[in-house]
Enzyme design. Structure first.
Site, PDB file in Angstrom:
ATOM      1  N   ARG A   1      -5.309   2.501   2.541  1.00 29.00           N
ATOM      2  CA  ARG A   1      -4.458   2.171   1.392  1.00 29.00           C
ATOM      3  C   ARG A   1      -3.253   1.429   1.938  1.00 29.00           C
ATOM      4  NH1 ARG A   1      -0.049   4.944  -1.091  1.00 29.00           N
ATOM      5  NH2 ARG A   1       0.072   4.645  -3.356  1.00 29.00           N
TER       6      ARG A   1
ATOM      7  N   LYS B   1       3.779   9.068  -4.423  1.00 27.11           N
ATOM      8  CA  LYS B   1       3.852   8.493  -5.771  1.00 27.11           C
ATOM      9  C   LYS B   1       4.764   9.370  -6.622  1.00 27.11           C
ATOM     10  CE  LYS B   1      -0.492   5.983  -6.281  1.00 27.11           C
ATOM     11  NZ  LYS B   1      -1.682   5.793  -7.138  1.00 27.11           N
TER      12      LYS B   1
ATOM     13  N   SER C   1     -10.147   6.257  -9.843  1.00 25.17           N
ATOM     14  CA  SER C   1      -9.045   7.168 -10.186  1.00 25.17           C
ATOM     15  C   SER C   1      -8.994   7.356 -11.702  1.00 25.17           C
ATOM     16  CB  SER C   1      -7.703   6.571  -9.734  1.00 25.17           C
ATOM     17  OG  SER C   1      -7.599   6.645  -8.343  1.00 25.17           O
TER      18      SER C   1
END
Length: 217
Positions: free
Chosen positions: A43, A145, A115
């Site tokens: 990521r 996040k 997701s």
């Protein structure tokens, strides 16, 4: 690809550029694999154009490492990069790329994860359109996040009853709270800070992997 989905199980470690600066990037990734991460997701929020060369090199190196450790390598949100390095799996947000379009593009040559945040209907839709696994979260406040809405653990139980796909839980997961998510139906725990912010990455990965040890078939 049948039978491939058993790969979505156990510790699902996700890389982070801040916690894994370039000089130690691969060493930290390998430490997580050594500790027992079964899945490693690349990521990277860098620019796809200006950072293209670094991203291609890092993703290619991670793919090799995962092959060495018999772990599943996943590219996050970048179908072009996944194709370029021959990644065996790709993870996308439900709003980024419809699984059906990706399936048309890649055929069965790749696992596709989606997701679904806190939405079981979204996960059912993803399953119907060719996803191989679904992810829910954030379950706890997450350093990676901080704005993500927190999802109830009941979502896992509901999804488990209605969806016949592997389920990944993500978001603020620690060794202390991870067990409850596994008990509620998570097949894999996706962890960023819990592994890569640790002083001893291998030790942290090993402790997460141990949460699954009583689930061996």
């Amino acid at each position: 690809m049948a039978g491939h989905n058993h790969l979505i199980s156990g510790l699902y470690a996700i890389t982070d550029a801040h916690l894994m600066p370039e000089p130690v990037f691969l060493a930290r990734a390998e430490a997580a694999l050594r500790g027992g991460a079964c899945i490693l997701q690349y990521r990277d929020k860098g620019d796809v154009v200006t950072d293209a060369r670094r991203r291609r090199m890092q993703a290619g190196a991670l793919r090799e490492l995962c092959a060495q450790y018999d772990a599943l390598f996943v590219v996050n949100d970048d179908p072009r990069l996944a194709r370029a390095v021959g990644a065996p799996a790709l993870h996308v947000g439900a709003e980024d790329a419809p699984p059906a379009a990706l399936r048309a593009q890649f055929g069965r040559a790749i696992l596709i994860g989606v997701s679904c945040y806190g939405s079981v209907p979204q996960a059912q839709e993803a399953a119907a359109r060719g996803a191989d696994y679904v992810a829910f979260g954030s379950f706890f406040a997450s350093p990676s996040k901080p704005q993500a809405p927190v999802v109830s653990v009941e979502v896992l139980t509901a999804a488990r009853a209605m969806i016949d796909l592997p389920i990944v839980a993500i978001g603020g997961i620690t060794e202390a709270n991870g067990r409850a998510l596994i008990a509620a139906g998570a097949d894999a725990l996706a962890v960023i800070s819990g592994v890569f912010a640790a002083e001893d990455v291998e030790g942290a990965a090993r402790r997460f992997a141990a949460l699954f040890s009583n689930r061996k078939e």
